[in-house]
Design a protein around this motif. Structure first.
Motif: not given
Length: 274
Positions: A27-40, A111-112, A147-154
């Protein structure tokens, strides 16, 4: 009294499984997928070699609660089956609105897809699995490209979507507090209003004994999508309740219902388009 004791036993079993999860797999814990402590996010994987299918698991909690730590047993269960599992935390109502929750979930999925290979995953085999309000989010990400397009994906980059006990229309919600979340909200925030023939492969599963989200909502979304294309997959499990459907992803609960096997079979067969 028997029901109370049963709930206590389930709760204790899940607590033990959550404690054991880091010892069963890596397990790799607490990986940041965006800024902010809630985004782990926490990432679960086994020692298996080769590019593996990837699961992004969105937990439920009525949009108001939940955490990645509470569903560690789900991450471990997916990893034991040879998948890479990513479980992100995200913000909740009332601190933020439904659109913010979707933005967080979309950022985690985008991010994934971008980083799957770094953890032994295949970026063309990313499946979003959600339970309850997490299934709502999973369906929204698959059906509404916004939603995914706003995040840079699809959505086209997703191999599939799995919804477990999802409220795809607010009318399916049987709890008053859950219905309140949608009071005054935009109808475009309901997955059923995005039914079309352009979406990733989908598996919609629900328990016939669900007293929190009426399985009629699953039937309605499946029917709406079949009007465009007849390749949707739906499974209704007799005797299965709202929480039980996610518990059944892991041993020993998986011995009673085939949810884990059905979901794993779907994930193994899912691939993003060319």
């Amino acid at each position: 009294m028997l029901s109370y004791l049963g709930d206590k036993i389930v709760g204790l079993t899940l607590a033990v499984l959550n404690v054991l999860a880091p010892f069963e797999v890596h397990v790799t814990k607490g990986v940041a997928y965006a800024d902010g402590i809630e985004h782990r996010a926490d990432i679960y994987r086994s020692a298996a070699r080769g590019a593996r299918p990837v699961v992004v698991f969105l937990y439920g909690g009525g949009w108001r609660s939940g955490s990645k730590d509470e569903v560690a047993y789900v991450g471990a269960a997916f990893a034991r089956r040879g998948f890479v599992a990513v479980i992100p935390d995200y913000r909740h109502v009332p601190a933020v609105g439904l659109s913010d929750i979707l933005a967080d979930n979309a950022a985690a999925v985008a991010w994934t897809i971008a980083h799957a290979a770094e953890y032994g995953g295949d970026p063309r085999r990313v499946v979003v699995v959600g339970h309850s309000s997490g299934a709502w989010a999973a369906a929204m990400l698959g059906l509404d490209p916004t939603w995914l397009e706003q995040a840079g994906s699809s959505p086209a980059k997703l191999a599939g979507i799995v919804g477990l006990a999802g409220p795809y229309a607010s009318a399916a919600l049987m709890e008053p507090l859950d219905r309140e979340v949608f009071v005054g909200s935009d109808p475009t925030l309901q997955p059923i209003n995005h039914a079309s023939d352009r979406h990733p492969a989908m598996l919609l599963a629900a328990g016939a004994a669900d007293l929190d989200v009426n399985p009629a909502g699953t039937l309605a979304l499946d029917g709406a999508m079949r009007a465009f294309a007849g390749d949707e997959t739906m499974k209704i499990y007799p005797g299965l309740g709202h929480g039980q459907i996610v518990h059944a992803l892991s041993f020993p609960f998986s011995l009673r219902f085939p949810v884990a096997d059905d979901v794993a079979r779907f994930i193994k067969g899912a691939h993003a388009g060319p």
